[in-house]
Scaffold this motif. Structure first.
Motif, PDB file in Angstrom:
ATOM      1  N   LYS A  47     -40.351  33.026 -18.654  1.00 52.95           N
ATOM      2  CA  LYS A  47     -40.249  34.447 -18.289  1.00 52.95           C
ATOM      3  C   LYS A  47     -39.621  35.229 -19.440  1.00 52.95           C
ATOM      4  O   LYS A  47     -40.133  36.280 -19.840  1.00 52.95           O
ATOM      5  CB  LYS A  47     -39.417  34.607 -17.014  1.00 52.95           C
ATOM      6  CG  LYS A  47     -39.216  36.057 -16.586  1.00 52.95           C
ATOM      7  CD  LYS A  47     -38.250  36.176 -15.434  1.00 52.95           C
ATOM      8  CE  LYS A  47     -36.873  35.914 -15.954  1.00 52.95           C
ATOM      9  NZ  LYS A  47     -35.769  36.379 -15.211  1.00 52.95           N
ATOM     10  N   SER A 122     -34.052  43.347 -13.272  1.00 51.86           N
ATOM     11  CA  SER A 122     -35.382  42.750 -13.421  1.00 51.86           C
ATOM     12  C   SER A 122     -36.472  43.809 -13.344  1.00 51.86           C
ATOM     13  O   SER A 122     -36.383  44.752 -12.556  1.00 51.86           O
ATOM     14  CB  SER A 122     -35.628  41.702 -12.332  1.00 51.86           C
ATOM     15  OG  SER A 122     -34.748  40.621 -12.513  1.00 51.86           O
ATOM     16  N   GLU A 124     -40.580  44.874 -12.737  1.00 52.81           N
ATOM     17  CA  GLU A 124     -41.636  44.504 -11.785  1.00 52.81           C
ATOM     18  C   GLU A 124     -42.452  43.336 -12.320  1.00 52.81           C
ATOM     19  O   GLU A 124     -42.823  42.428 -11.564  1.00 52.81           O
ATOM     20  CB  GLU A 124     -42.543  45.709 -11.509  1.00 52.81           C
ATOM     21  CG  GLU A 124     -43.611  45.453 -10.466  1.00 52.81           C
ATOM     22  CD  GLU A 124     -43.074  45.177  -9.076  1.00 52.81           C
ATOM     23  OE1 GLU A 124     -43.742  44.408  -8.333  1.00 52.81           O
ATOM     24  OE2 GLU A 124     -42.003  45.702  -8.708  1.00 52.81           O
ATOM     25  N   GLU A 126     -41.417  40.921 -14.265  1.00 60.24           N
ATOM     26  CA  GLU A 126     -40.613  39.699 -14.107  1.00 60.24           C
ATOM     27  C   GLU A 126     -40.657  39.201 -12.659  1.00 60.24           C
ATOM     28  O   GLU A 126     -40.801  38.004 -12.415  1.00 60.24           O
ATOM     29  CB  GLU A 126     -39.172  39.954 -14.542  1.00 60.24           C
ATOM     30  CG  GLU A 126     -39.021  40.128 -16.033  1.00 60.24           C
ATOM     31  CD  GLU A 126     -37.639  40.568 -16.451  1.00 60.24           C
ATOM     32  OE1 GLU A 126     -37.078  39.941 -17.361  1.00 60.24           O
ATOM     33  OE2 GLU A 126     -37.118  41.548 -15.874  1.00 60.24           O
ATOM     34  N   TYR A 127     -40.523  40.131 -11.709  1.00 58.45           N
ATOM     35  CA  TYR A 127     -40.643  39.747 -10.292  1.00 58.45           C
ATOM     36  C   TYR A 127     -42.004  39.132 -10.010  1.00 58.45           C
ATOM     37  O   TYR A 127     -42.106  38.104  -9.340  1.00 58.45           O
ATOM     38  CB  TYR A 127     -40.446  40.959  -9.365  1.00 58.45           C
ATOM     39  CG  TYR A 127     -39.026  41.391  -9.161  1.00 58.45           C
ATOM     40  CD1 TYR A 127     -38.069  40.509  -8.658  1.00 58.45           C
ATOM     41  CD2 TYR A 127     -38.628  42.687  -9.447  1.00 58.45           C
ATOM     42  CE1 TYR A 127     -36.761  40.918  -8.456  1.00 58.45           C
ATOM     43  CE2 TYR A 127     -37.319  43.094  -9.247  1.00 58.45           C
ATOM     44  CZ  TYR A 127     -36.390  42.210  -8.751  1.00 58.45           C
ATOM     45  OH  TYR A 127     -35.096  42.611  -8.561  1.00 58.45           O
ATOM     46  N   GLN A 128     -43.058  39.759 -10.504  1.00 57.23           N
ATOM     47  CA  GLN A 128     -44.414  39.259 -10.269  1.00 57.23           C
ATOM     48  C   GLN A 128     -44.609  37.877 -10.888  1.00 57.23           C
ATOM     49  O   GLN A 128     -45.217  37.000 -10.278  1.00 57.23           O
ATOM     50  CB  GLN A 128     -45.453  40.242 -10.828  1.00 57.23           C
ATOM     51  CG  GLN A 128     -45.582  41.515 -10.038  1.00 57.23           C
ATOM     52  CD  GLN A 128     -46.089  41.283  -8.633  1.00 57.23           C
ATOM     53  OE1 GLN A 128     -46.904  40.410  -8.383  1.00 57.23           O
ATOM     54  NE2 GLN A 128     -45.590  42.074  -7.698  1.00 57.23           N
ATOM     55  N   HIS A 131     -42.763  35.346  -8.777  1.00 54.67           N
ATOM     56  CA  HIS A 131     -43.444  35.194  -7.488  1.00 54.67           C
ATOM     57  C   HIS A 131     -44.695  34.331  -7.635  1.00 54.67           C
ATOM     58  O   HIS A 131     -44.912  33.386  -6.860  1.00 54.67           O
ATOM     59  CB  HIS A 131     -43.804  36.561  -6.913  1.00 54.67           C
ATOM     60  CG  HIS A 131     -44.626  36.475  -5.670  1.00 54.67           C
ATOM     61  ND1 HIS A 131     -44.104  36.088  -4.459  1.00 54.67           N
ATOM     62  CD2 HIS A 131     -45.947  36.705  -5.466  1.00 54.67           C
ATOM     63  CE1 HIS A 131     -45.080  36.079  -3.552  1.00 54.67           C
ATOM     64  NE2 HIS A 131     -46.199  36.446  -4.137  1.00 54.67           N
TER      65      HIS A 131
END
Length: 169
Positions: A47, A122, A124, A126-128, A131
């Protein structure tokens, strides 16, 4: 912004990264421990390399700007500036100095206050990325555990050297 973040996350999940995720999931399934530390470290490193903005550079520049800003007496002065491709809004000279750093796409990526220091926020993308990676891991882990459980339920094969007989009629 969400659509672009999903695309960025998907692009970062190359075939070799997906293979590594699945390998970690299978290894973890063997010992029946979900998401061991080495998986978490590996996925966070990917990431950082492939999705995360360069927060440290932006934070370093922002810290320098805040520390060199003239302190006002009793009222906060708004300091708004570009930090390379990033931007910052800071309020300096009040009871608590605060700052926000924004990525080129406008997302806030870090926040600061003089009582607590810097906090990374974070994006978006990074979240994606996390996930999607975690979904790949979950599916591979679940599949590996199902194989392990199925193998445990099936009878062990007879040894070739032992005597055996068939009781079927």
């Amino acid at each position: 912004m969400k659509k672009a973040a999903k695309k960025e996350a998907q692009a970062a999940l190359s075939d070799d990264v997906v293979a590594q995720i699945k390998e970690h999931a299978k290894k973890d399934a063997q010992v029946n421990v979900y998401m061991q530390k080495d998986y978490i470290q590996m996925i966070n490193a990917h990431k950082q390399q492939r999705v995360s903005p360069d927060r440290q550079e932006a934070i370093s520049r922002a810290t320098l700007a805040i520390n060199s800003a003239a302190k006002g007496k009793g009222s906060a002065d708004l300091l708004s500036m570009l930090l390379g491709e990033y931007s910052m809004k800071a309020w300096v000279g009040g009871l608590v100095d605060t700052a926000e750093i924004y990525a080129p796409n406008g997302e806030m990526i870090a926040g600061y206050n003089s009582n607590g220091g810097w906090t990374e926020i974070s994006t978006e993308a990074e979240y994606q990325f996390l996930h999607q990676a975690d979904q790949i891991y979950y599916d591979a882990y679940k599949e590996a555990r199902a194989e392990i459980n199925a193998a445990a339920k099936s009878p062990a094969p007879e040894s070739a050297g032992g005597a055996g007989f068939d009781t079927r009629v």
